[in-house]
Motif scaffolding. Structure first.
Motif, PDB file in Angstrom:
ATOM      1  N   ARG A 495      23.933  14.216  12.772  1.00 43.44           N
ATOM      2  CA  ARG A 495      23.180  15.410  12.401  1.00 43.44           C
ATOM      3  C   ARG A 495      23.366  16.548  13.403  1.00 43.44           C
ATOM      4  N   ASN A 496      23.258  17.735  12.831  1.00 44.84           N
ATOM      5  CA  ASN A 496      23.245  18.951  13.653  1.00 44.84           C
ATOM      6  C   ASN A 496      24.443  18.997  14.609  1.00 44.84           C
ATOM      7  N   VAL A 497      25.619  18.868  14.031  1.00 44.52           N
ATOM      8  CA  VAL A 497      26.850  18.961  14.813  1.00 44.52           C
ATOM      9  C   VAL A 497      27.380  20.387  14.730  1.00 44.52           C
ATOM     10  N   SER A 498      28.352  20.707  15.560  1.00 43.24           N
ATOM     11  CA  SER A 498      28.889  22.072  15.574  1.00 43.24           C
ATOM     12  C   SER A 498      30.400  22.056  15.713  1.00 43.24           C
ATOM     13  N   LEU A 499      31.015  23.148  15.308  1.00 44.44           N
ATOM     14  CA  LEU A 499      32.463  23.268  15.427  1.00 44.44           C
ATOM     15  C   LEU A 499      32.872  23.381  16.888  1.00 44.44           C
ATOM     16  N   ALA A 500      34.049  22.836  17.171  1.00 42.90           N
ATOM     17  CA  ALA A 500      34.637  22.987  18.503  1.00 42.90           C
ATOM     18  C   ALA A 500      35.992  23.683  18.324  1.00 42.90           C
ATOM     19  N   GLY A 501      35.992  24.760  17.591  1.00 43.63           N
ATOM     20  CA  GLY A 501      37.218  25.482  17.263  1.00 43.63           C
ATOM     21  C   GLY A 501      37.196  25.877  15.795  1.00 43.63           C
ATOM     22  N   ARG A 502      38.139  26.715  15.398  1.00 41.66           N
ATOM     23  CA  ARG A 502      38.162  27.216  14.029  1.00 41.66           C
ATOM     24  C   ARG A 502      38.758  26.179  13.072  1.00 41.66           C
ATOM     25  N   PRO A 503      38.106  25.916  11.911  1.00 42.30           N
ATOM     26  CA  PRO A 503      38.665  24.956  10.967  1.00 42.30           C
ATOM     27  C   PRO A 503      39.930  25.485  10.296  1.00 42.30           C
ATOM     28  N   THR A 504      40.727  24.574   9.787  1.00 43.17           N
ATOM     29  CA  THR A 504      41.930  24.969   9.049  1.00 43.17           C
ATOM     30  C   THR A 504      41.906  24.323   7.663  1.00 43.17           C
ATOM     31  N   ILE A 505      42.516  25.035   6.713  1.00 43.31           N
ATOM     32  CA  ILE A 505      42.645  24.522   5.349  1.00 43.31           C
ATOM     33  C   ILE A 505      44.077  24.029   5.172  1.00 43.31           C
ATOM     34  N   MET A 506      44.212  22.793   4.660  1.00 36.54           N
ATOM     35  CA  MET A 506      45.522  22.190   4.463  1.00 36.54           C
ATOM     36  C   MET A 506      45.797  22.062   2.968  1.00 36.54           C
ATOM     37  N   LYS A 507      46.978  22.512   2.555  1.00 37.79           N
ATOM     38  CA  LYS A 507      47.416  22.411   1.150  1.00 37.79           C
ATOM     39  C   LYS A 507      46.395  22.986   0.178  1.00 37.79           C
ATOM     40  N   GLU A 508      45.689  24.007   0.623  1.00 31.57           N
ATOM     41  CA  GLU A 508      44.732  24.764  -0.195  1.00 31.57           C
ATOM     42  C   GLU A 508      43.521  23.957  -0.648  1.00 31.57           C
ATOM     43  N   LYS A 509      43.438  22.680  -0.293  1.00 29.48           N
ATOM     44  CA  LYS A 509      42.341  21.845  -0.788  1.00 29.48           C
ATOM     45  C   LYS A 509      41.575  21.119   0.314  1.00 29.48           C
ATOM     46  N   HIS A 510      42.255  20.815   1.399  1.00 29.38           N
ATOM     47  CA  HIS A 510      41.679  19.906   2.387  1.00 29.38           C
ATOM     48  C   HIS A 510      41.245  20.671   3.645  1.00 29.38           C
ATOM     49  N   LEU A 511      40.314  20.071   4.372  1.00 28.77           N
ATOM     50  CA  LEU A 511      39.709  20.727   5.521  1.00 28.77           C
ATOM     51  C   LEU A 511      39.909  19.878   6.776  1.00 28.77           C
ATOM     52  N   LYS A 512      40.246  20.562   7.861  1.00 26.97           N
ATOM     53  CA  LYS A 512      40.409  19.873   9.138  1.00 26.97           C
ATOM     54  C   LYS A 512      39.756  20.716  10.224  1.00 26.97           C
ATOM     55  N   PHE A 513      38.939  20.061  11.053  1.00 25.66           N
ATOM     56  CA  PHE A 513      38.306  20.807  12.142  1.00 25.66           C
ATOM     57  C   PHE A 513      37.898  19.854  13.255  1.00 25.66           C
ATOM     58  N   ASP A 514      37.689  20.410  14.434  1.00 30.88           N
ATOM     59  CA  ASP A 514      37.169  19.648  15.566  1.00 30.88           C
ATOM     60  C   ASP A 514      35.658  19.847  15.619  1.00 30.88           C
ATOM     61  N   VAL A 515      34.949  18.764  15.983  1.00 27.06           N
ATOM     62  CA  VAL A 515      33.496  18.793  15.940  1.00 27.06           C
ATOM     63  C   VAL A 515      32.927  18.137  17.194  1.00 27.06           C
ATOM     64  N   LYS A 516      31.749  18.593  17.593  1.00 22.09           N
ATOM     65  CA  LYS A 516      31.052  17.975  18.733  1.00 22.09           C
ATOM     66  C   LYS A 516      29.559  17.981  18.444  1.00 22.09           C
ATOM     67  N   GLN A 517      28.844  17.240  19.256  1.00 23.75           N
ATOM     68  CA  GLN A 517      27.383  17.145  19.099  1.00 23.75           C
ATOM     69  C   GLN A 517      26.773  17.107  20.490  1.00 23.75           C
ATOM     70  N   ASN A 518      25.992  18.102  20.804  1.00 27.29           N
ATOM     71  CA  ASN A 518      25.402  18.224  22.144  1.00 27.29           C
ATOM     72  C   ASN A 518      26.489  18.115  23.212  1.00 27.29           C
ATOM     73  N   ASN A 519      26.418  17.081  24.056  1.00 26.98           N
ATOM     74  CA  ASN A 519      27.390  16.944  25.143  1.00 26.98           C
ATOM     75  C   ASN A 519      28.449  15.886  24.861  1.00 26.98           C
ATOM     76  N   SER A 520      28.640  15.564  23.570  1.00 28.41           N
ATOM     77  CA  SER A 520      29.621  14.519  23.226  1.00 28.41           C
ATOM     78  C   SER A 520      31.041  15.029  23.448  1.00 28.41           C
ATOM     79  N   GLY A 521      31.968  14.100  23.362  1.00 28.51           N
ATOM     80  CA  GLY A 521      33.367  14.501  23.337  1.00 28.51           C
ATOM     81  C   GLY A 521      33.679  15.190  22.015  1.00 28.51           C
ATOM     82  N   ILE A 522      34.909  15.660  21.886  1.00 29.13           N
ATOM     83  CA  ILE A 522      35.339  16.362  20.669  1.00 29.13           C
ATOM     84  C   ILE A 522      36.115  15.401  19.780  1.00 29.13           C
ATOM     85  N   PHE A 523      35.774  15.419  18.491  1.00 31.05           N
ATOM     86  CA  PHE A 523      36.451  14.575  17.506  1.00 31.05           C
ATOM     87  C   PHE A 523      37.061  15.441  16.414  1.00 31.05           C
ATOM     88  N   THR A 524      38.224  15.024  15.952  1.00 25.75           N
ATOM     89  CA  THR A 524      38.832  15.691  14.799  1.00 25.75           C
ATOM     90  C   THR A 524      38.273  15.080  13.524  1.00 25.75           C
TER      91      THR A 524
END
Length: 570
Positions: A495-524
């Protein structure tokens, strides 16, 4: 886009919480992992050991199955007397793998046998009249059916009059009357005390051969070599991967990854499957290709591939089956587009609680797939019909919690035949009854279906903070597999996670972004078909995510990533 419901597991009682803490301590794992185990009914150290380390010695005694002694006795007699034995299987993945396993094992012991797969379009499902004629003309005196036969009362009677005996291996629910076969092996028989009820047709055939090996003091190692075929049936038939199925799937995947048979290896290669194969790879990579043979041409081609022992020949067979699969995909895409257009442009469907569509030239081999595609978009019980031999023939699919077979049964007076189970069924009716059936079926669905059942749901196993996710956590999580019905891949909510960079759209349909939560590491995070969330995410709205954990292997570098199931904007 239909908004999904996120359904959370009930909160644990104080007693369950105590069990979680004790289990975490005894296994030396985190409370989060212990919680997942308790949710799956694993409550102590011994149960955990059995769960994490399945063993073939834990398989049930096959002679606990009703009629097993009679089946083994008749099979022994046929072999001793030199009778011709016919191995008969359905044309889907479960049927074709059943035949490949049973025939492939038995032919090394006894040569006087052959196999038969009915034509999907000319003969239909189950034991056909044509097959009995063929067996009689060719001198067969014993037929072993796999994945079918439990409702073929009239066919078994007719065969008996011609001197042909039946051993039936099936896993479908029997009708009110059992066929007068020598043996009817089906764990779903009311009078069958077999402890595990969810075997596939291939699994029931395997149990007969297991009993045969025990009775004849044959080393079962040769039978266990065929578990790569059995796991394909378990995965593709969408049965629970619990109990005995889990043991068989566990060792089947080991075989599939370490030493698959020649034909299966060719299929893996042509499907482009790399790395360690799991249930998902089988469901989406191998199953559809095996099925495509029967949908487009004849399922006997799939059996030939699975029995093949020459690499070059197997590669040729696999190439041919892959062509059938490509053709199947073309039909699937085209008919799905037509079906969705019909729904979107017919006002009747605006208020309907079901979908029933008919078009005379749709390919019968893919209408079940098309029904599933329609449910993905509209999430309501769906039946797709096409013309076959002057009748309307169709496939039905349902949504979780609604029994489509029961609803079809209420329309029996409009039908010529029907069969199936809660979530999938087949039916045939006169063309003149299509409109009446469409109306009646919708009335029945409307009166029974609950509003929530018309909304797709995501079952959340547990809330998880991103900083809990580590390679060790994932390594233990992975050992909870094989995952599938009854033991699904855990879905987490953060819950209540935030972006860690700008998301990208792949093949006009799919979404990819980096995410973090509070002081966690960054996950794709990867969200297939989720590009529509892009505007809200870049606007900075806070959000929660539902996801599974997976390992990404790119250029020999392994990283953990989040496979998104849904995003909920806050």
């Amino acid at each position: 886009m239909i908004e999904k419901r996120w359904i959370h597991n009930p909160e644990f009682t104080s007693e369950q919480t105590h069990i979680v803490l004790e289990l975490a301590e005894s296994l030396k794992v985190s409370p989060s992992l212990a919680t997942l185990l308790v949710q799956r009914g694993i409550l102590d150290f011994e149960q955990s050991r059995t769960f994490f380390r399945p063993d073939l010695s834990h398989l049930h005694d096959p002679f606990l199955m009703q009629d097993m002694y009679a089946a083994v006795t008749r099979l022994n007699d046929a072999i001793r007397n030199g009778e011709k034995i016919l191995i008969y299987g359905d044309y889907d993945v479960d049927g074709t793998t059943s035949v490949a396993l049973f025939y492939g094992f038995l032919r090394k012991i006894y040569p006087n046998l052959d196999y038969y797969i009915p034509d999907r379009y000319e003969e239909g499902y189950g034991v056909s009249w044509q097959s009995i004629d063929w067996a009689h003309e060719n001198g067969f005196s014993l037929i072993v059916t796999l994945d079918c036969g439990v409702k073929s009362v009239d066919k078994v009677i007719a065969a008996k009059e011609r001197g042909i005996d039946f051993i039936i291996c099936d896993h479908h629910r029997p009708g009110s009357e059992l066929p007068p076969a020598i043996a009817v092996l089906d764990p779903k028989r009311d009078d069958c005390a077999y402890p595990y009820k969810e075997l596939t047709g291939c699994g029931v055939g395997f149990k007969l051969l297991q009993a045969f090996c025990i009775d004849n003091e044959i080393d079962p190692a040769g039978l266990f070599d065929h578990l790569d075929l059995l796991v394909i049936s378990i995965a593709s038939d969408i049965v629970p991967i619990t109990g005995e199925n889990r043991i068989l799937a566990y060792y089947g995947l080991q075989r599939l990854n370490a030493a698959p048979r020649c034909g299966v290896k060719a299929l893996i290669q042509i499907a482009g499957l790399n790395g360690v194969l799991d249930i998902t790879n089988v469901v989406f990579g191998l199953g559809p290709r095996i099925n495509a043979a029967g949908r487009i041409k004849h399922a006997k081609e799939a059996v030939r591939l699975l029995l093949c022992e020459e690499h070059e020949e197997a590669a040729d067979f696999a190439q041919e089956i892959n062509k059938h699969n490509s053709e199947r995909r073309t039909f699937d895409t085209s008919i799905t587009e037509q079906a969705l257009f019909m729904i979107e442009n017919d006002d009747w469907f605006a208020t309907a609680k079901s979908t029933v569509l008919y078009k005379e030239d749709w390919h019968k081999g893919v209408i079940g797939i098309v029904a599933s595609r329609c449910i993905e978009k509209y999430h309501r019980p769906t039946i797709i019909l096409t013309q076959s031999h002057g009748k309307a023939a169709g496939s039905a699919r349902s949504v979780p919690g609604f029994d489509v077979y029961e609803a079809i049964e209420e329309c029996a007076d409009l039908l010529e035949q029907y069969g199936g189970h809660t979530f999938a069924a087949g039916l045939t009716l006169p063309l003149d009854n299509v409109e009446a059936f469409k109306t009646r079926f919708n009335d029945i669905v409307s009166s029974r279906i609950l509003p929530d059942q018309l909304i797709p749901m995501i079952n959340i196993d547990m809330l998880l903070e991103l900083d809990v996710i580590t390679p060790k956590f994932y390594n233990i999580l992975r050992q909870m597999g094989p995952f599938g019905p009854g033991n699904m891949t855990p879905i987490f909510e953060s819950r209540n996670v935030s972006l860690a960079g700008r998301p990208t759209i792949m093949k006009e349909k799919h979404l990819k972004f980096d995410v973090k939560q509070n002081n966690s590491g960054i996950f794709t995070a990867i969200g297939f078909g989720m590009a529509h969330f892009y505007p809200d995410l870049v606007n900075g709205r806070p959000f929660s995510i539902a996801y599974c954990l997976e390992e990404n292997n790119f250029r020999d570098k392994k990283t953990l990533q989040l496979s998104l199931k849904d995003i909920k904007l806050l």
